[in-house]
Scaffold this motif. Structure first.
Motif, PDB file in Angstrom:
ATOM      1  N   UNK A 401       0.836  -1.204   0.000  1.00 48.84           N
ATOM      2  CA  UNK A 401       0.000   0.000   0.000  1.00 48.84           C
ATOM      3  C   UNK A 401       0.870   1.252   0.000  1.00 48.84           C
ATOM      4  N   UNK A 402       1.906   1.244   0.863  1.00 45.89           N
ATOM      5  CA  UNK A 402       2.815   2.387   0.930  1.00 45.89           C
ATOM      6  C   UNK A 402       3.580   2.542  -0.383  1.00 45.89           C
ATOM      7  N   UNK A 403       3.921   1.413  -1.018  1.00 45.78           N
ATOM      8  CA  UNK A 403       4.615   1.448  -2.302  1.00 45.78           C
ATOM      9  C   UNK A 403       3.774   2.152  -3.362  1.00 45.78           C
ATOM     10  N   UNK A 404       2.468   1.855  -3.365  1.00 46.30           N
ATOM     11  CA  UNK A 404       1.563   2.495  -4.330  1.00 46.30           C
ATOM     12  C   UNK A 404       1.489   3.996  -4.086  1.00 46.30           C
ATOM     13  N   UNK A 405       1.416   4.385  -2.813  1.00 44.24           N
ATOM     14  CA  UNK A 405       1.345   5.816  -2.465  1.00 44.24           C
ATOM     15  C   UNK A 405       2.604   6.533  -2.925  1.00 44.24           C
ATOM     16  N   UNK A 406       3.771   5.935  -2.669  1.00 41.49           N
ATOM     17  CA  UNK A 406       5.042   6.565  -3.046  1.00 41.49           C
ATOM     18  C   UNK A 406       5.159   6.663  -4.563  1.00 41.49           C
ATOM     19  N   UNK A 407       4.745   5.592  -5.281  1.00 44.90           N
ATOM     20  CA  UNK A 407       4.808   5.631  -6.747  1.00 44.90           C
ATOM     21  C   UNK A 407       3.926   6.746  -7.304  1.00 44.90           C
ATOM     22  N   UNK A 408       2.698   6.867  -6.750  1.00 46.12           N
ATOM     23  CA  UNK A 408       1.789   7.921  -7.215  1.00 46.12           C
ATOM     24  C   UNK A 408       2.374   9.309  -6.947  1.00 46.12           C
ATOM     25  N   UNK A 409       2.960   9.475  -5.766  1.00 48.75           N
ATOM     26  CA  UNK A 409       3.563  10.772  -5.421  1.00 48.75           C
ATOM     27  C   UNK A 409       4.742  11.071  -6.347  1.00 48.75           C
ATOM     28  N   UNK A 410       5.537  10.044  -6.643  1.00 46.16           N
ATOM     29  CA  UNK A 410       6.688  10.229  -7.527  1.00 46.16           C
ATOM     30  C   UNK A 410       6.234  10.589  -8.934  1.00 46.16           C
ATOM     31  N   UNK A 411       5.191   9.921  -9.421  1.00 42.59           N
ATOM     32  CA  UNK A 411       4.661  10.236 -10.749  1.00 42.59           C
ATOM     33  C   UNK A 411       4.139  11.662 -10.808  1.00 42.59           C
ATOM     34  N   UNK A 428      15.668   4.845  -4.383  1.00 40.40           N
ATOM     35  CA  UNK A 428      15.116   4.387  -3.101  1.00 40.40           C
ATOM     36  C   UNK A 428      13.914   3.482  -3.329  1.00 40.40           C
ATOM     37  N   UNK A 429      13.096   3.846  -4.310  1.00 41.27           N
ATOM     38  CA  UNK A 429      11.913   3.047  -4.633  1.00 41.27           C
ATOM     39  C   UNK A 429      12.335   1.658  -5.133  1.00 41.27           C
ATOM     40  N   UNK A 430      13.400   1.608  -5.924  1.00 35.56           N
ATOM     41  CA  UNK A 430      13.900   0.318  -6.411  1.00 35.56           C
ATOM     42  C   UNK A 430      14.415  -0.542  -5.261  1.00 35.56           C
ATOM     43  N   UNK A 431      15.108   0.091  -4.324  1.00 41.04           N
ATOM     44  CA  UNK A 431      15.574  -0.644  -3.143  1.00 41.04           C
ATOM     45  C   UNK A 431      14.378  -1.236  -2.388  1.00 41.04           C
ATOM     46  N   UNK A 432      13.324  -0.417  -2.243  1.00 46.12           N
ATOM     47  CA  UNK A 432      12.131  -0.871  -1.524  1.00 46.12           C
ATOM     48  C   UNK A 432      11.484  -2.050  -2.243  1.00 46.12           C
ATOM     49  N   UNK A 448      10.932   2.971   1.738  1.00 43.50           N
ATOM     50  CA  UNK A 448       9.780   3.730   1.250  1.00 43.50           C
ATOM     51  C   UNK A 448       9.620   5.039   2.020  1.00 43.50           C
ATOM     52  N   UNK A 449       9.859   4.996   3.324  1.00 45.44           N
ATOM     53  CA  UNK A 449       9.773   6.232   4.119  1.00 45.44           C
ATOM     54  C   UNK A 449      10.826   7.235   3.667  1.00 45.44           C
ATOM     55  N   UNK A 450      12.042   6.740   3.372  1.00 44.42           N
ATOM     56  CA  UNK A 450      13.093   7.625   2.866  1.00 44.42           C
ATOM     57  C   UNK A 450      12.714   8.206   1.509  1.00 44.42           C
ATOM     58  N   UNK A 451      12.113   7.364   0.655  1.00 45.43           N
ATOM     59  CA  UNK A 451      11.684   7.829  -0.666  1.00 45.43           C
ATOM     60  C   UNK A 451      10.620   8.916  -0.543  1.00 45.43           C
ATOM     61  N   UNK A 452       9.675   8.734   0.383  1.00 42.61           N
ATOM     62  CA  UNK A 452       8.617   9.733   0.572  1.00 42.61           C
ATOM     63  C   UNK A 452       9.192  11.051   1.051  1.00 42.61           C
ATOM     64  N   UNK A 453      10.192  10.984   1.960  1.00 41.13           N
ATOM     65  CA  UNK A 453      10.837  12.216   2.428  1.00 41.13           C
ATOM     66  C   UNK A 453      11.545  12.926   1.274  1.00 41.13           C
ATOM     67  N   UNK A 454      12.198  12.150   0.405  1.00 46.30           N
ATOM     68  CA  UNK A 454      12.868  12.735  -0.761  1.00 46.30           C
ATOM     69  C   UNK A 454      11.857  13.415  -1.685  1.00 46.30           C
TER      70      UNK A 454
END
Length: 494
Positions: A401-411, A428-432, A448-454
Motif C-alpha cells: 500500500x505504501x509502495x503504491x502511495x510513493x509511486x503515485x507521489x513520484x509520478x 530508493x523506490x527500487x531498493x524498496x 519507502x519512508x526515505x523515498x517519501x521524504x525525498x
C-alpha cells in the motif's frame, strides 16, 4: 524633425557666421565614467549564489552619482541576456549588483557590462568576465550525504533499541548531524558553496568511519550474543540435570561447585556486555559454557541410572533453548515491524503465549514430563512460525500500500512542468521493491519512508523554482509595458 532640435540648429548656424569671440570659451560636456567595480567573486553557482558587487561611477559635470543612470547587462553562455538597474545607496555612493541565479541560467563564461549615462545622454561602459558554475554536482553531493547518513543513523537506532551500547558511535552520529545542519545553513542561507562542500565531504568521511566502527562493534556483539546463548543453554541444562539427580539422593556437590563457577562467569559476561564493545564478554561466556558442560559430565560419571531419562531431559533442554531462541528472534522481528507503525498485535499475543508456555515447561520439567514437553515444544515452534507468517501478511499489505502511495507521489512530481531530478527517489523506490520481493518488509518500509521524504523535499523545491520563474515573467512584462508606454509618449511629442 524634432521641434526642439530646429532652434538649436539655427543658433548653431548663427554662431558659425559670427566667428570667435575674444575672451569667451565654451566647455564641452564630457561623458560619465565607471570609476571601479568591486565584485564579490568572479565565479557564481546557480541556485545557491547571487551575483553581487559594488559599482562606483562619476561625472565631471555631476556631483551626485545618484543622478546618473546605471544599467547592468549580463550576457550568459549561448546568448541569453538579462538587463537590470542596480540599487543606488546614497550614503555610500555606490550602486549594488544583486542578481539571483536560477537553475535555468546557462552554465559557463558570461560577460557583465555596466553602462552609465548622464542627464545629457552621454554614456560610457565597461565589461567584466565572470563564470556561472553548475549546481547539480552540489545537489548530488548533498543528496549522497543525506542518504548515507540516514542509513547509518537508522542502523544505530535499530541496534541501540535492542540494548547494545553504542555510545561513542551515537556521539559521532550527533556530531555528523550537526555538521550537516551547518553545511545546509552555509549552502542554503549564506550561499557559501565552498564552505558547505568542505563540510559535506568531511561528513561523508565521518559517515564512512562511523559505519566501519558500527560494523566492527556489531560483529563483536553478534559473536558475543551467540556465545551468551550457548552458555545459557549449557547452564540451564546443567542445572536441570544436577537438580534431578540431587532430588534422587545422589551426591552432586562437586558438580554444583562447578556449576556455581559457570554461573559466576556468565554474570561477569553480562556485566561486560554493558560496556561498549563487550570487552572479554565472549571469553566469560565460553568459560561458563565449558564449566557447565563439565559439571554435567561429572554427574554423568557419578551415576549410571536413568540414562535414558537424562538423555531425554538433555534433549528437551536443548530443544527448549532452540525454541526460545526462535521465539526471541521472531519477537525481535515482529517488534521491528511494530516500531514502524504496523499492527502486529495478534503476532505479539501469540508470541507472548509461547514465552509463557516455555517458562511453564522449564519450571515443571522432569523425567516424567519430558516426553510431553518435547511434543509441546514442537507445537510452540509451529506457533512461532504462525506468528511470523501473520506478521508478514500484515507487513506485506502495508508495504505494498505504501509502495503504491510513493509511486503515485513520484509520478505526480516527475510529471510536472518543471520536474525536479527524481533519480534519488527512484533509486530508493527500487531498493524498496527489491526488499519487498525478498520478503524483507522492515527494510522495504524504511526505504519507502526515505523515498517519501525525498519526494516531499523535491515537491517543496519545485514550488520554490516555479515561484521564481513566475516572478521573472512578471518583471519582463512590466519592463515591456514601461518601454512601449515611453515609446508612445515620444511619438506623440514628435
Amino acid at each position: 524633425m524634432n521641434r526642439v532640435f530646429i532652434p538649436i540648429l539655427i543658433a548653431l548656424l548663427l554662431l558659425s557666421t559670427i566667428g570667435p569671440m575674444t575672451g569667451v570659451s565654451v566647455a564641452a560636456n564630457t561623458p560619465p565614467y565607471v570609476a571601479s567595480v568591486e565584485m564579490d567573486s568572479t565565479a557564481f553557482y546557480r541556485v545557491y549564489q547571487t551575483i553581487t558587487g559594488k559599482i562606483y561611477v562619476g561625472d565631471n559635470e555631476t556631483t551626485n552619482p545618484g543622478d546618473l543612470d546605471v544599467m547592468v547587462t549580463i550576457t550568459y553562455s549561448g546568448g541569453l541576456t538579462v538587463s537590470f538597474e542596480p540599487t543606488y545607496y546614497s550614503r555610500r555612493q555606490y550602486y549594488l549588483i544583486n542578481q539571483p541565479l536560477t537553475a535555468g541560467v546557462p552554465a559557463g563564461p558570461a560577460t557583465l557590462t555596466i553602462t552609465v549615462t548622464d542627464p545629457e545622454g552621454l554614456s560610457n561602459s565597461t565589461s567584466i568576465e565572470i563564470v556561472i558554475l553548475d549546481h547539480t554536482q552540489i545537489e548530488e553531493l548533498r543528496a549522497e550525504v543525506k542518504d548515507k547518513f540516514a542509513l547509518v543513523k537508522a542502523s544505530v537506532m535499530q541496534w541501540t533499541s535492542q540494548g547494545f551500547n553504542l555510545s561513542s558511535v551515537e556521539a559521532k552520529v550527533s556530531q555528523i548531524e550537526e555538521q550537516i545542519k551547518t553545511a545546509d545553513t552555509l549552502l542554503l542561507s549564506a550561499g557559501d558553496v565552498d564552505g558547505a562542500v568542505a563540510l559535506y565531504e568531511d561528513a561523508l568521511a565521518m559517515i564512512s568511519d562511523v559505519d566501519s566502527s558500527l560494523q566492527t562493534l556489531l560483529k563483536v556483539y553478534s559473536e558475543t550474543l551467540k556465545a551468551k546463548s550457548e552458555a545459557m543453554v549449557a547452564i540451564e541444562t546443567a542445572k536441570a540435570i544436577i537438580s534431578s539427580f540431587e532430588a534422587q539422593g545422589y551426591d552432586v556437590t562437586q558438580a554444583k561447585n562447578m556449576l556455581d563457577q559457570a554461573v559466576g562467569n556468565f554474570t561477569e559476561g553480562v556485566k561486560a556486555m554493558e560496556i561498549e564493545g563487550a570487552p572479554g564478554a565472549q571469553t566469560f561466556f565460553a568459560t561458563a559454557k565449558a564449566l557447565a558442560e563439565y559439571a554435567v559430565d561429572l554427574v554423568k560419571s557419578m551415576v549410571s541410572i536413568e540414562v535414558d531419562n537424562m538423555k531425554m531431559m538433555s534433549s528437551v533442554y536443548e530443544k527448549l533453548g532452540m525454541v526460545r531462541a526462535e521465539a526471541d528472534k521472531a519477537y525481535s522481528y515482529v517488534m521491528s515491524l511494530n516500531s514502524l507503525g504496523i499492527d502486529v498485535s495478534s503476532s505479539i499475543t501469540l508470541l507472548q503465549y509461547v514465552f509463557d508456555s516455555l517458562d511453564t515447561i522449564e519450571s515443571q520439567l522432569s523425567p516424567e514430563t519430558a516426553a510431553s514437553a518435547m511434543q509441546l515444544l514442537d507445537s510452540l515452534s509451529s506457533d512461532i512460525d504462525e506468528a511470523v507468517s501473520m506478521a508478514n501478511d500484515v507487513a506485506s499489505e502495508y508495504a505494498n500500500t505504501l509502495l503504491t502511495i510513493v509511486k503515485n507521489s513520484l509520478n505526480d512530481v516527475s510529471g510536472r512542468f518543471m520536474a525536479p531530478d527524481v533519480s534519488t527517489a527512484k533509486e530508493l523506490l527500487n531498493y524498496a521493491q527489491d526488499s519487498i520481493d525478498k520478503g524483507d518488509y522492515v527494510s522495504a518500509i524504511r526505504w519507502l519512508n526515505l523515498a517519501m521524504e525525498e519526494i516531499r523535499y523535491l515537491d517543496l523545491k519545485e514550488n520554490i523554482s516555479s515561484s521564481t520563474v513566475v516572478m521573472g515573467i512578471a518583471i519582463i512584462i512590466a519592463t515591456l509595458t514601461v518601454f512601449f508606454f515611453a515609446l508612445r509618449m515620444a511619438v506623440r511629442k514628435s
